[in-house]
Motif scaffolding. Structure first.
Motif: not given
Length: 114
Positions: A75-80, A71-73
């Protein structure tokens, strides 16, 4: 890359059973059941289904536990973290440890074949 990691799992299984890395002869019944992307957190498992005189028949599975949201909204470090692991692949593999290379006395004494 899933096949590479299953090769590592197979090597560990052979070492634990025979005390030698083995020769991986090949795969059969390979199924990829869900996509895997760069950044996914995977777990690779395997177990011995059958032991022959010099061969091992192993079952392998690959599961995804964490994925990137893309999701471009965010952070690049986001993870699910996935609510349940996703089976991404499964296969059967055959490995061989020649009799002269089998070192049963150096195998893992706690190791049990399913």
């Amino acid at each position: 890359h899933i096949l590479d990691f299953w090769g590592d799992v197979g090597t560990e299984l052979a070492i634990r059973l025979f005390g030698d890395e083995s020769l991986f002869l090949g795969y059969e019944n390979v199924r990829f059941t869900a996509p895997v992307y760069a950044g996914d957190f995977m777990e690779y498992t395997g177990w011995i289904e059958k032991v022959g005189n010099t061969s091992l028949t192993c079952k392998f599975e690959a599961y995804k536990y964490i994925t990137l949201p893309r999701d471009p909204a965010l952070a690049d470090s986001a993870a699910d973290v996935l609510p349940e692991p996703v089976l991404c692949g499964e296969a059967v593999g055959t490995l061989v440890v020649k009799k002269p290379f089998q070192r049963i006395d150096h195998a893992d004494p706690k190791f049990q074949v399913r």
